[in-house]
Write a protein that holds these residues in place. Structure first.
Motif: not given
Length: 397
Positions: A4, A6, A8, A42, A46, A54, A94, A144
Motif C-alpha cells: 500500500t 499512498h 495521507t 489524497p 477517490s 480516509r 491507501k 512506501r
C-alpha cells in the motif's frame, strides 16, 4: 505481500534512527524520485475519501496509538519506539481494506457509524502486521518510500553504537512489531464499541482471515524455495496471501457486523474473490513495471526478491529455453541492476505474459462487477463498491 503506497495526512516526525544517521547502505535507494511518495496528497475524488473515510480512519488509528503509547511507556520509555515505527508505516496506507469493510457495512443498508469506522480502521493494523513480516521475509529495503521496519531498527542499532550486529536486531524488532500489530488489530476491532452480538457474528471471519494470511505467506515462501511452479499454484498463493484479506474478508466483516443475510454475503464473495485477485495481479505488474514514485520501492524490487508471481509463471510457461534461462539467472538476485531488470521485463513482454495478466485483470474485474450488479445492496454503497473496484485495479500508465 501486496503493498500500500499512498500517504495521507502529514508525515510523522522521524524516529531517532532516521535523518542524518540513516544507514549509508540505504542512501543509494532513497533517491529524490521517491520523495513524492512520502508527501502525496489524497487523490481528488477517490472513493476511499467518500464519507471522509480516509481521514476518519487515520484519526482513529492516531487515537488508538496514543493510548498504546502510554501502555508501552509503562513497560519502559524506550519501548515506545515500536509505536513510533508503526506510525511512520501507517502514514503511507491507501486505506483500501478499511474502505471495503466500511462500505460492506453501508451497502448492507446500515447508516454511518463511528464505531464501524473504528472496526474498519483495525484492518490497517492487520495489514501492517502482514507487510512488516513480509518485508523481513523478502529482505526488502523500502516500504512506501521509507526504510522497511527491519532496516529502520537495524539503523537505530548502528546509530546508537549498541553491541552486536544491527541486522539481527532489526529483524527481531520487526518481528515483534508485526506481532504487536496483529494483537492490536484484534484489540481495536473487538474494542470498537459495536454491540457484542454484532462482534460475535464477525469473530469466525476475523479468525479465518488470520489463518489464511499466515498459510498464504508460507505458500509464498515455499514457492520461492521450490523455484516457482504453474500459474494455478501462483494464483493459489495470491488468493490466500493477499486477495482474501484485501477485499473478501473486509466485505464479509462489514456484512456480518451489519447482520446481512445469506444472499448479500454470497454476492460479496462473488464480487470480493475475483476483485482481490485482480488487485494483487495489478500490484504484481507494478512490482515489475511500476514507477518508483508510485510504488515507493526501487524499480524491479519484486524481481530482486524473487517473487514467483503469476506474471513470472506465465512467462516461464510460454518462454523459450533461452528466455527461461534469463528468468532463472535474474530472479532472486539481490544485486540485480537496471540491465538485469530490463532483460526480465523484455522476457515478460515478449512471451505475452504482461498482456495475459492484463487480460486476467480485466476478466476478473468484470466478474466482480457483474456479481455486484446482482447484489441486493443499498444504492450509494453499491456505487462506492463499484468505484473501489476501479481504484483497486486501475493501470498506472
Amino acid at each position: 505481500m501486496t503493498s500500500t503506497r499512498h500517504q495521507t495526512g502529514p508525515a510523522p516526525a522521524p524516529g531517532p534512527a532516521l535523518g542524518p544517521a540513516l544507514e549509508p547502505a540505504l542512501q543509494p535507494t532513497l533517491e529524490p524520485a521517491l520523495e513524492p511518495a512520502l508527501h502525496r496528497a489524497p487523490v481528488a475524488g477517490s472513493p476511499v475519501d467518500r464519507a471522509d473515510l480516509r481521514a476518519r480512519v487515520s484519526a482513529e488509528l492516531d487515537a488508538f496509538l496514543d493510548r498504546q503509547d502510554a501502555r508501552l511507556a509503562a513497560v519502559a520509555p524506550e519501548v515506545v519506539e515500536l509505536a513510533v515505527a508503526l506510525r511512520e508505516l501507517l502514514a503511507g496506507g491507501k486505506r483500501l481494506r478499511p474502505a471495503f469493510g466500511y462500505w460492506g457495512w453501508r451497502a448492507a443498508g446500515m447508516p454511518d457509524d463511528g464505531r464501524m469506522v473504528t472496526a474498519a480502521a483495525a484492518l490497517e493494523l492487520f495489514q501492517a502486521c502482514a507487510i512488516v513480516h513480509d518485508d523481513v521475509m523478502d529482505r526488502s529495503d523500502l516500504r512506501r518510500g521509507r526504510p522497511a521496519a527491519h532496516r529502520r531498527f537495524a539503523t537505530l542499532h548502528r546509530s546508537e553504537g549498541w553491541r552486536g550486529d544491527g541486522d539481527p536486531f532489526g529483524t527481531a524488532a520487526a518481528i515483534l512489531l508485526g506481532d504487536l500489530c496483529l494483537s492490536w488489530s484484534d484489540e481495536m476491532f473487538f474494542g470498537s464499541g459495536l454491540e457484542p452480538e454484532r462482534l460475535a457474528r464477525a469473530r469466525d471471519i476475523f479468525d479465518e482471515m488470520r489463518t489464511e494470511l499466515m498459510g498464504g505467506q508460507y505458500l509464498d515462501l515455499l514457492e520461492q524455495a521450490l523455484g516457482g511452479g504453474s500459474v494455478p499454484r501462483a494464483r493459489r498463493v495470491i488468493q490466500f496471501k493477499s486477495a482474501r484479506y484485501t477485499v473478501l474478508r473486509p466485505l464479509q466483516l462489514g456484512a456480518a457486523l451489519a447482520g446481512a443475510g445469506r444472499d448479500l454475503t454470497e454476492c460479496y464473495a462473488a464480487y470480493g474473490l475475483p476483485l482481490g485477485e485482480a488487485f494483487q495481479l495489478r500490484d504484481d505488474v507494478l512490482g515489475v513495471f511500476g514507477d518508483p514514485v508510485e510504488t515507493g520501492k526501487p524499480a524491479g524490487d519484486d524481481l530482486r526478491e524473487g517473487k514467483r508471481t503469476v506474471l513470472v509463471a506465465v512467462a516461464a510457461e510460454r518462454g523459450t529455453r533461452a528466455q527461461r534461462v534469463v528468468l532463472d539467472r535474474h530472479l532472486g538476485d539481490p544485486a540485480l541492476d537496471a540491465d538485469g531488470v530490463a532483460a526480465v521485463r523484455e522476457v515478460i513482454v515478449r512471451t505475452g505474459a504482461l498482456a495475459e495478466v492484463e487480460r486476467m485483470i480485466d476478466e476478473l474485474t468484470g466478474h466482480a462487477l457483474a456479481a455486484l450488479d446482482r447484489a441486493p445492496v443499498e444504492s450509494e454503497g453499491g456505487q462506492v463498491l463499484r468505484e473501489l473496484a476501479a481504484a483497486a485495479t486501475a493501470r498506472r500508465d
